[in-house]
Write a protein that holds these residues in place. Structure first.
Motif, mmCIF file in Angstrom:
data_model
loop_
_atom_site.group_PDB
_atom_site.id
_atom_site.type_symbol
_atom_site.label_atom_id
_atom_site.label_comp_id
_atom_site.label_asym_id
_atom_site.label_seq_id
_atom_site.Cartn_x
_atom_site.Cartn_y
_atom_site.Cartn_z
ATOM 1 N N ALA A 32 -8.628 1.987 8.891
ATOM 2 C CA ALA A 32 -8.537 3.157 8.006
ATOM 3 C C ALA A 32 -7.109 3.644 7.803
ATOM 4 N N GLU A 33 -6.285 3.504 8.834
ATOM 5 C CA GLU A 33 -4.934 4.075 8.732
ATOM 6 C C GLU A 33 -3.835 3.024 8.566
ATOM 7 N N GLY A 34 -4.175 1.775 8.884
ATOM 8 C CA GLY A 34 -3.148 0.733 8.799
ATOM 9 C C GLY A 34 -3.397 -0.229 7.654
ATOM 10 N N ILE A 35 -4.499 -0.971 7.765
ATOM 11 C CA ILE A 35 -4.721 -2.071 6.822
ATOM 12 C C ILE A 35 -5.045 -1.567 5.405
ATOM 13 N N ILE A 36 -6.012 -0.656 5.289
ATOM 14 C CA ILE A 36 -6.432 -0.233 3.932
ATOM 15 C C ILE A 36 -5.296 0.482 3.177
ATOM 16 N N PRO A 37 -4.626 1.470 3.774
ATOM 17 C CA PRO A 37 -3.511 2.086 3.022
ATOM 18 C C PRO A 37 -2.394 1.089 2.727
ATOM 19 N N GLY A 38 -2.134 0.179 3.659
ATOM 20 C CA GLY A 38 -1.082 -0.821 3.456
ATOM 21 C C GLY A 38 -1.406 -1.707 2.263
ATOM 22 N N LEU A 39 -2.658 -2.181 2.203
ATOM 23 C CA LEU A 39 -3.061 -3.025 1.075
ATOM 24 C C LEU A 39 -3.102 -2.227 -0.222
ATOM 25 N N GLY A 40 -3.543 -0.971 -0.106
ATOM 26 C CA GLY A 40 -3.576 -0.102 -1.299
ATOM 27 C C GLY A 40 -2.198 0.013 -1.916
ATOM 28 N N GLY A 41 -1.191 0.018 -1.049
ATOM 29 C CA GLY A 41 0.196 0.146 -1.510
ATOM 30 C C GLY A 41 0.661 -1.033 -2.349
ATOM 31 N N ILE A 42 -0.052 -2.161 -2.267
ATOM 32 C CA ILE A 42 0.333 -3.310 -3.094
ATOM 33 C C ILE A 42 -0.624 -3.496 -4.270
ATOM 34 N N VAL A 43 -1.914 -3.290 -4.018
ATOM 35 C CA VAL A 43 -2.914 -3.511 -5.083
ATOM 36 C C VAL A 43 -2.686 -2.548 -6.252
ATOM 37 N N ILE A 44 -2.214 -1.359 -5.926
ATOM 38 C CA ILE A 44 -2.025 -0.337 -6.965
ATOM 39 C C ILE A 44 -1.060 -0.796 -8.071
ATOM 40 N N PHE A 45 -0.167 -1.721 -7.743
ATOM 41 C CA PHE A 45 0.840 -2.124 -8.730
ATOM 42 C C PHE A 45 0.419 -3.340 -9.564
ATOM 43 N N PRO A 64 -1.770 -3.569 -12.081
ATOM 44 C CA PRO A 64 -1.772 -3.361 -13.540
ATOM 45 C C PRO A 64 -0.371 -3.434 -14.141
ATOM 46 N N GLN A 65 0.612 -2.780 -13.519
ATOM 47 C CA GLN A 65 1.952 -2.762 -14.112
ATOM 48 C C GLN A 65 2.603 -4.140 -14.069
ATOM 49 N N ILE A 66 2.402 -4.850 -12.961
ATOM 50 C CA ILE A 66 3.002 -6.183 -12.856
ATOM 51 C C ILE A 66 2.345 -7.130 -13.855
ATOM 52 N N ALA A 67 1.024 -7.010 -13.996
ATOM 53 C CA ALA A 67 0.322 -7.863 -14.966
ATOM 54 C C ALA A 67 0.826 -7.577 -16.385
ATOM 55 N N PHE A 68 1.033 -6.316 -16.729
ATOM 56 C CA PHE A 68 1.516 -5.981 -18.074
ATOM 57 C C PHE A 68 2.943 -6.502 -18.286
ATOM 58 N N LEU A 69 3.785 -6.380 -17.255
ATOM 59 C CA LEU A 69 5.164 -6.868 -17.381
ATOM 60 C C LEU A 69 5.164 -8.363 -17.686
ATOM 61 N N ALA A 74 -2.571 -16.063 -20.512
ATOM 62 C CA ALA A 74 -3.498 -15.624 -19.466
ATOM 63 C C ALA A 74 -3.205 -16.336 -18.152
ATOM 64 N N ILE A 75 -2.950 -17.656 -18.224
ATOM 65 C CA ILE A 75 -2.673 -18.411 -16.994
ATOM 66 C C ILE A 75 -1.387 -17.902 -16.341
ATOM 67 N N THR A 76 -0.350 -17.648 -17.160
ATOM 68 C CA THR A 76 0.917 -17.150 -16.600
ATOM 69 C C THR A 76 0.702 -15.804 -15.909
ATOM 70 N N VAL A 77 0.016 -14.887 -16.606
ATOM 71 C CA VAL A 77 -0.201 -13.550 -16.030
ATOM 72 C C VAL A 77 -0.988 -13.677 -14.725
ATOM 73 N N LEU A 78 -2.032 -14.513 -14.766
ATOM 74 C CA LEU A 78 -2.883 -14.690 -13.581
ATOM 75 C C LEU A 78 -2.083 -15.274 -12.417
ATOM 76 N N GLU A 79 -1.318 -16.337 -12.722
ATOM 77 C CA GLU A 79 -0.550 -17.019 -11.665
ATOM 78 C C GLU A 79 0.498 -16.089 -11.045
ATOM 79 N N THR A 122 0.706 -12.764 -11.143
ATOM 80 C CA THR A 122 0.129 -11.618 -10.440
ATOM 81 C C THR A 122 -0.456 -12.076 -9.111
ATOM 82 N N LYS A 123 -1.136 -13.235 -9.164
ATOM 83 C CA LYS A 123 -1.750 -13.761 -7.940
ATOM 84 C C LYS A 123 -0.681 -14.040 -6.886
ATOM 85 N N SER A 124 0.412 -14.671 -7.322
ATOM 86 C CA SER A 124 1.434 -15.020 -6.330
ATOM 87 C C SER A 124 2.102 -13.759 -5.792
ATOM 88 N N PHE A 125 2.240 -12.723 -6.645
ATOM 89 C CA PHE A 125 2.824 -11.460 -6.158
ATOM 90 C C PHE A 125 1.889 -10.822 -5.127
#
Lengths: 699, 45
Positions: free
Chosen positions: A332-345, A347-352, A500-505, A507-510
């Protein structure tokens, strides 16, 4: 049982080779590196008729088998080494219908290696716009091969291509050119010296000054010793070979291809005049950038808010649903907030990447390279340096690897050294969270302040990179020749599948590349923040209860004091306090200090670290942004993330060398620790000074 | 019992995280010596 064959996809750059690869393999593809070198290796599988499976390798784009860069070496190494597990059963040469003459040079060279070679003529849909017509039967007879006329854009001809690949044994391996026609005496002597070897292969080995890592070295050295001519003579023979090849190609195309210019409906020249104009060109590029940054903010806000609150709720839910204990706290205090800190970005990375990919696919990016070359030259960079600097917006690592096609060592070294200044996607999470905390949401002429700030940071990164290049150009005493050649591909509508493949690849690698590191660091950080040495940490509850016994505090307030006290006396708290004197002049507290230190591994860890630190001991459901906004400066009071400290942090991250992987790749590319060490100290020192000045001026 | 299991899980997670980071940044698998920039005269610079 199904049979597997190796198919090498080869072609000049900008012939749509990757589109053919995508059309054949769909999503059955993987990206890796060639062993020992950092050239990207794309492989995929395609099912053909009669149960045949094709293992397809998308080789780096090359204009000929006369290699001049590492990418091109990969192609020639594979084609010369029959013992390589990837040695092709069939070579598929992809050409562009508009540049057939130039593309056929590579085709004739590969065919002369007596590998079954199939010619793919791509972009057939453009023939009517250009007034081109082809006599395929005539060309097949002249070139002694089968031809697949395809359009990956219209998805035409792909099945025929698959059938031709499956029937690869029917392809003639007769060479296009007899090397003896170039210089009879020389080539006859060579054949006599090595009667069992293919003459053209011998010739390539003699003339190529490349790294034949995988080929039989002894065999090559034996051939290399047969140097009956000087280097200048060999160059002259190479020129004769090229002339012979073009004579052969001209003969084939004379009757096989007709171009009726009066039928052409060409927009390209008109567009080029505007997009590469010395004033309008830059203006249009600037407007496109503005639109991109505005869209990144406007379109991403809804999914980002959703992800942020979803992770906050998940963390809260985990705490309530799972049995109390250390592991539940870790989740609750380590893994989930830590992952949230990356997943949240995401949308912006995919749009870029969506925008970057659309600009590349449309052919506009090559115009940008051409446009920027005028500026780059003045700062000691090559026009080709623009590609690494632009790809640096994704990640400095592939960008630094992309410098390998810069022929001048000095320009290449300068590009390697300054590329980490460009704003990579790892900086984006840091920028976005800080900007959202310190820059108001208002608009100026329809453009958001936050989007403008983000764009300004990109310009600052690019500007400092160019300025550093100018200084390095003056300081470094390395002599080298420089030239710039760039191919302008045709304008085309971006293909949805490729984008689509570029965006997917990307974002996935990020997410997965950074996500694994962030997850591991979140776990360690949680441990360091949840445990501590000595009596202060272990007796935190009794110490706080005694200290606040006289005050009428609620249970929640007491718990908050205990959590805060424990965090301060945990391992991480002790480490944070130790470095605090060094970072306090920059407006940071010990918690930010910990985030800076932990994000040395990778910049994007910064937000995850703060999310983890602020989550420890926190019971309420709050988003990362809210927690950061609520932090109070322990010395001055007021919000910790205010305008002065926020700008200071933004500038620190804009300039500091906070990426171990980049340092490792610089070491590898320069074969020396000198350059990455200089990069680390100069960039980080500069970042510290700029951040210090910014905070002291703005506070 | 629950506490013991939770503590074990925490320490296993920490050990995994630690080993992963060490392998990622400090102790890497040795790679082929045929690397650009090595001594094999690949001529890349």
């Amino acid at each position: 049982m199904s049979k597997q064959i190796n198919v090498a996809l080869i072609g000049n750059p900008n012939t749509g080779k990757t589109s053919v690869f995508n059309a054949l393999t769909g999503l059955n593809q993987q990206v890796g590196n060639y062993p020992g070198i950092t050239v990207e290796k794309k492989e995929g599988v395609c099912k053909l008729s009669r149960g045949i499976k094709a293992h397809i390798i998308d080789l780096p784009g090359t204009y000929s088998l006369n290699a001049s860069s590492l990418d091109e070496n990969v192609v020639i190494e594979l084609l010369l080494n029959k013992n390589d597990k990837d040695f092709p059963d069939i070579a598929v040469v992809v050409s562009d219908v508009e540049n057939l003459k130039r593309n056929l040079l590579l085709f004739t060279q590969i065919k002369d290696l007596e590998i079954p070679t199939l010619l793919v003529i791509n972009m057939a849909d453009r023939m009517r716009y250009k007034g081109i017509s082809l006599d395929i039967d005539y060309l097949e007879a002249e070139l002694q091969t089968k031809i697949a006329l395809i359009s990956t854009r219209k998805k035409e001809g792909i099945d025929n291509l698959k059938n031709l690949i499956a029937n690869y044994k029917e392809l003639s391996v007769t060479p296009c050119i007899n090397p003896s026609d170039i210089d009879k005496e020389y080539f006859d002597n060579l054949q006599k010296a090595f009667p069992n070897q293919l003459l053209y292969k011998l010739w390539l080995v003699i003339t190529q000054d490349v790294n034949f890592g995988k080929t039989d070295r002894k065999e090559i050295e034996a051939v290399a010793n047969f140097k009956t001519k000087s280097k200048a003579d060999l160059k002259r023979l190479q020129q004769k070979e090229t002339i012979k090849r073009y004579q052969f190609i001209n003969n084939a195309l004379k009757h096989g291809q007709t171009i009726d210019a009066s039928q052409a409906k060409d927009l390209r020249s008109k567009l080029d005049r505007i997009l590469t104009h010395r004033i309008w060109g830059y203006f249009i590029f600037f407007v496109i950038l503005l639109t991109i940054f505005q869209a990144i903010y406007d379109w991403s806000s809804v999914p980002m808010d959703f992800i942020d609150s979803a992770f906050a709720s998940l963390s809260e839910w985990t705490k309530i649903q799972l049995p109390q204990g250390a592991f539940t706290d870790l989740l609750a205090e380590g893994i989930i907030p830590g992952l949230g800190g990356i997943v949240i970005f995401i949308p912006q990375i995919a749009f870029l990447f969506l925008f970057i990919s659309v600009l590349e696919e449309s052919g506009y990016m090559s115009r940008v390279v051409f446009l920027m070359d005028r500026i780059m030259r003045r700062f000691g960079l090559s026009g080709k340096s623009v590609v690494p600097l632009i790809s640096g917006t994704a990640c400095a690592i592939p960008a630094i690897m992309a410098t390998r096609n810069i022929e001048s060592w000095k320009e290449r070294l300068i590009t390697i050294l300054v590329t980490p200044f460009t704003t990579c996607s790892a900086r984006l999470p840091v920028y976005l969270i800080i900007i959202s905390l310190i820059i108001p949401e208002g608009r100026f002429l329809g453009l958001g302040y936050q989007a403008l700030t983000l764009m300004l940071l990109y310009f600052i990164g690019f500007g400092i990179a160019v300025l550093s290049a100018y200084i390095l150009n003056k300081v470094l005493k390395i002599r080298s020749k420089t030239f710039f050649v760039v191919e302008m591909p045709n304008y085309k509508l971006p293909m949805f599948k490729n984008v689509a493949i570029t965006v997917l690849e990307k974002t996935k690698s990020f997410v997965f590349g950074a996500g694994k590191i962030i997850l591991a660091i979140s776990i360690i950080l949680w441990f360091l923040a949840s445990y501590g040495p000595g009596d202060n940490f272990n007796n935190a509850e009794s110490i706080i209860n005694t200290e606040y016994a006289s005050q009428q505090l609620s249970e929640d307030e007491i718990n908050q004091h205990i959590a805060s006290y424990k965090l301060e006396h945990s391992y991480i708290g002790i480490a944070g306090h130790a470095i605090e004197p060094a970072i306090r002049p920059l407006g940071y507290d010990w918690k930010i200090g910990i985030a800076i230190v932990s994000s040395f591994a990778a910049r994007e860890v910064f937000v995850g670290t703060l999310a983890t630190i602020y989550s420890v001991g926190s019971d309420d459901e709050a988003t990362i942004k809210n927690r950061m906004a609520a932090e109070v400066n322990p010395i001055l009071g007021g919000p910790l993330f205010n305008f002065a400290s926020g700008i200071s942090l933004l500038l620190f991250y804009a300039f500091a060398m906070q990426c171990m992987s980049t340092l490792a790749i610089v070491k590898r590319e320069t074969n020396s620790w000198k350059w990455p060490t200089l990069q680390l100290f100069i960039m980080s020192g500069f970042a510290y000074v700029v951040a210090l000045i910014a905070y002291q001026l703005l506070k | 019992m629950n506490t013991i299991i939770q503590n074990i899980l925490v320490f296993v997670a920490i050990a995994f995280a630690f080993i992963f980071l060490i392998r990622k940044f400090i102790w890497k698998k040795s790679k082929s010596k045929k690397v650009c920039g090595g001594d094999d005269g690949c001529g890349c610079h």
